[in-house]
Design an enzyme around this catalytic site. Structure first.
Site, PDB file in Angstrom:
ATOM      1  N   GLU A   3      54.929  11.876   3.189  1.00  0.00           N
ATOM      2  CA  GLU A   3      56.319  12.176   2.807  1.00  0.00           C
ATOM      3  C   GLU A   3      56.367  12.311   1.269  1.00  0.00           C
ATOM      4  OE1 GLU A   3      58.641   8.710   3.709  1.00  0.00           O
ATOM      5  OE2 GLU A   3      60.572   9.705   3.418  1.00  0.00           O
ATOM      6  N   LYS A  27      64.521  15.188   7.430  1.00  0.00           N
ATOM      7  CA  LYS A  27      64.495  13.820   7.978  1.00  0.00           C
ATOM      8  C   LYS A  27      65.867  13.422   8.521  1.00  0.00           C
ATOM      9  CE  LYS A  27      62.940   9.204   6.430  1.00  0.00           C
ATOM     10  NZ  LYS A  27      62.368   8.482   5.273  1.00  0.00           N
ATOM     11  N   CYS A  76      58.528   9.515   8.373  1.00  0.00           N
ATOM     12  CA  CYS A  76      58.563   8.070   8.139  1.00  0.00           C
ATOM     13  C   CYS A  76      59.520   7.308   9.053  1.00  0.00           C
ATOM     14  CB  CYS A  76      58.829   7.798   6.663  1.00  0.00           C
ATOM     15  SG  CYS A  76      58.180   6.176   6.175  1.00  0.00           S
ATOM     16  N   VAL A  89      57.034   1.324   3.889  1.00  0.00           N
ATOM     17  CA  VAL A  89      57.155   0.093   3.098  1.00  0.00           C
ATOM     18  C   VAL A  89      57.312  -1.134   3.998  1.00  0.00           C
ATOM     19  CG1 VAL A  89      58.058   1.225   1.038  1.00  0.00           C
ATOM     20  CG2 VAL A  89      59.659   0.446   2.779  1.00  0.00           C
TER      21      VAL A  89
HETATM   22  C1  ACM Z   1      60.668   5.471   4.629  1.00  0.00           C
HETATM   23  O1  ACM Z   1      61.283   6.002   5.552  1.00  0.00           O
HETATM   24  N1  ACM Z   1      60.080   6.180   3.696  1.00  0.00           N
HETATM   25  C2  ACM Z   1      60.550   4.013   4.546  1.00  0.00           C
END
Ligand code: ACM
Length: 260
Positions: A38, A108, A141, A168
């Site tokens: 990402e 996203k 992510c 994270v």
């Molecule tokens: C994330 O979605 N980059 C934690």
């Protein structure tokens, strides 16, 4: 079918340097599908919307050009994250490119933490892209946290989920075993490493990029702290048969009248 990831350690805001580092890691490797993290060219920990805006691009920007050139080297499809600006909105997006150009763009859907301050949530339907004989779904992510994302991609016919990430939290790598098993799909999670201390935030990214098989096997797991590349050979035959024994079929057995 050869699929894989590059795990990187981006330098915040230094696109050219981040491109160079990927060029060094890729070397002469060929891959049908290669997934990058990402926001691989910009870094993740923004401190203002102006900063996000200054690093944004469209599908004709330098990140698109870099990825198309990379696809010329790998001879396959590349999926990588970038800051997208479209009609004055900013999105946390991923491009899907081949050596011929842009094949698709995913925004996203599920924004994490302060991403909600910087980005608009995705406004495009989940979609499956075809390359050679492979059906590829894309999520970014934190989308993994919502099982509906992988399920929808699997129902749309995805054989493999390309999953650019900047993780994270410590849960995703384990969770992808279940996501793949419950959908009988492969997944390539390309994570980043390193830390980013900017503004009030100090993120430590978790590395351990992973290729997960439809049967829950982990086919590749990267180190926690170093940049890394790995490619594995997979076959698609088993992912298209969604039965798990003579009596159970993971799609036909769903009791959708009882679900929300
Ligand atoms: C994330 O979605 N980059 C934690």
């Amino acid at each position: 079918m050869r699929v894989g990831y590059i795990q990187t350690s981006p330098v915040f805001g230094e696109k050219e340097k981040n491109f160079e580092n990927i060029d060094k890691i890729i070397s002469k490797n060929k891959a049908d599908i290669l997934v990058l993290p990402e926001l691989f060219a910009t870094g993740y920990t923004f401190s203002s919307k102006n900063e996000v805006n200054s690093l944004s691009e469209n599908l004709e920007g330098k990140t698109a050009k870099f990825l198309i050139n990379l696809a010329k080297k790998t001879k396959g499809l590349i999926i990588g994250g970038y800051v997208e600006k479209s009609k004055n909105k900013l999105y946390n997006s991923a491009m899907i490119v081949s050596q011929k150009g842009i094949l698709g763009n995913y925004r996203k859907l599920h924004l994490y933490y302060k991403e909600k301050l910087w980005f608009s949530p995705g406004d495009l339907p989940l979609q499956v892209y075809k390359f050679k004989e492979i059906n590829i779904g894309v999520m970014i992510c934190f989308d993994w946290f919502f099982p509906e994302t992988t399920r929808t991609l699997a129902l749309l016919g995805a054989d493999i989920i390309a999953h650019p990430a900047n993780l994270v939290l410590p849960y995703c790598q384990n969770a992808m075993v279940t996501r793949c098993l419950e959908n009988k799909v492969y997944a390539v999670t390309s994570n980043r490493v390193g830390s980013e201390k900017r503004g009030e935030d100090n993120f430590q990214f978790t590395g351990k990029s992973q290729i997960t098989s439809y049967n829950g096997d982990i086919l590749s797991s990267a180190p926690i702290e170093e940049p890394f590349i790995d490619l594995v050979d997979i076959e698609l035959e088993n992912v298209r048969d969604k039965s798990i024994n003579a009596y159970n079929h993971i799609f036909k057995d769903r009791q959708i009248q009882f679900y929300f």
